[in-house]
Design an enzyme around this catalytic site. Structure first.
Site, PDB file in Angstrom:
ATOM      1  N   ASP A 105     103.091  44.701  17.785  1.00 53.49           N
ATOM      2  CA  ASP A 105     102.425  45.670  16.915  1.00 53.49           C
ATOM      3  C   ASP A 105     102.268  45.154  15.487  1.00 53.49           C
ATOM      4  O   ASP A 105     102.997  44.253  15.048  1.00 53.49           O
ATOM      5  CB  ASP A 105     103.246  46.959  16.849  1.00 53.49           C
ATOM      6  CG  ASP A 105     103.075  47.829  18.083  1.00 53.49           C
ATOM      7  OD1 ASP A 105     102.476  47.367  19.069  1.00 53.49           O
ATOM      8  OD2 ASP A 105     103.575  48.974  18.053  1.00 53.49           O
ATOM      9  N   HIS A 132     107.217  43.126  17.029  1.00 51.00           N
ATOM     10  CA  HIS A 132     106.279  43.128  15.902  1.00 51.00           C
ATOM     11  C   HIS A 132     105.999  41.685  15.503  1.00 51.00           C
ATOM     12  O   HIS A 132     106.937  40.957  15.144  1.00 51.00           O
ATOM     13  CB  HIS A 132     106.845  43.907  14.710  1.00 51.00           C
ATOM     14  CG  HIS A 132     107.021  45.368  14.976  1.00 51.00           C
ATOM     15  ND1 HIS A 132     108.109  45.872  15.653  1.00 51.00           N
ATOM     16  CD2 HIS A 132     106.221  46.432  14.687  1.00 51.00           C
ATOM     17  CE1 HIS A 132     107.981  47.190  15.766  1.00 51.00           C
ATOM     18  NE2 HIS A 132     106.841  47.551  15.191  1.00 51.00           N
TER      19      HIS A 132
END
Length: 306
Positions: free
Chosen positions: A74, A229
């Site tokens: 993400d 991430h």
């Protein structure tokens, strides 16, 4: 084998997904050495009527086999870290799904194009990644942030943006959904992805500590969609060792792509509970409760907002 591509543009992603599900692993494996993790399979995910999946938020998950995982990242792209993540994935010949923030994609279109060129799946994660999640915004503003993010990512990726996403995969910032937004996305045939477990890489730790944490959670879950991430330096540094450990422990990496029909899922175990509401309430005590939970990733944020 002769391949005919439809003259109807809206059918091409579906046809490509079906093609990839049959031949992509073998084709990609041909260029990979015997000592790397390598590709496993491509799983087309139906988008007809939309749908929500991921045990951190919803009582259902993708139909993965034991020791199959889906890698998701993400908040990117981020120039300081995303290239290192892509290098690590390329070195092991595996593919991931990236949920991109629109403003980050607009600022680094070359990285978006690299993700696509290297065969990864690129989904959507709003335009601005609101710090209070979309749940903290009026519905109209939340929809606008989603639409602007989709347009920005597609423009960076493909040079043009239509009214609907090229890849109809979406993840809420902080997993903070609402029933109204879920229904709206369903009417647009957009799938919503939570995760089955996460790396907690928003918590500062050494790459070695993150590796041990993720492997422990993975060995407990035995399969699932994992959230990382690509904006986190500790994750970029940890990833090569994590991918090597996957091979040593017999795990397989599955790539997800849009496919025909409705989304197929497996029901959650009988003892399933969601971490969504209690986590949201810890982070944002004034956030409204939802009857159907929606799990966040605590502290998930755009790097320049931290």
């Amino acid at each position: 084998m002769t391949i005919f591509f439809s003259r109807q543009p809206h059918l091409r992603p579906i046809l490509l997904a079906l093609l990839l599900s049959n031949v992509a692993p073998a084709a990609h494996a041909a260029g990979c050495g015997p000592n790397v993790l390598g590709p496993s399979r491509v799983m087309p995910i139906g988008t007809q009527g939309g749908g929500e999946t991921g045990l951190k938020t919803y009582p259902r998950s993708l139909p993965l086999a034991d020791h199959e995982i889906v890698l998701t990242f993400d908040d990117g792209p981020w120039p300081g870290t995303t290239p290192k993540v892509l290098d690590a994935l390329a070195a092991e010949c595996v593919k991931a799904t990236f949920f991109l923030i629109g403003r980050n994609a607009a600022a680094a279109p070359a990285l978006v194009k690299r993700e696509i060129t290297e065969g990864h799946t690129v989904g959507h994660h709003t335009m601005t990644h609101p710090s209070l999640t979309l749940r903290g915004l009026p519905d109209a503003r939340a929809r606008e942030d989603i639409n602007r993010g989709i347009a920005a990512v597609d423009l960076a990726a493909y040079g043009t943006a239509g009214t609907e996403p090229r890849v109809p995969f979406f993840r809420y910032p902080g997993f903070g959904d609402t029933p109204a937004l879920n229904h709206w996305l369903e009417t647009r045939n957009i799938d919503v992805f939570s995760a089955d477990f996460w790396a907690s890489d928003w918590v500062p730790m050494t790459p070695e500590a993150e590796l041990q944490l993720v492997l422990a959670r993975l060995d407990k879950a035995r399969k699932g969609v994992i959230l990382f991430h690509d904006t986190k330096a500790q994750t970029a540094a940890m990833l090569p060792a994590f991918l090597r450990a996957l091979k040593q422990r017999g795990y397989k990496v599955v790539q997800i792509v849009p496919g025909p029909g409705p989304i197929a899922t497996l029901p959650a175990p009988a003892d399933w509970t969601s971490a969504t509401e209690r986590t949201l309430q810890k982070m944002w005590p004034k956030a409204p409760l939802q009857k159907e939970p929606a799990a966040p990733a605590p502290g998930e944020a755009v790097p320049d907002a931290q």
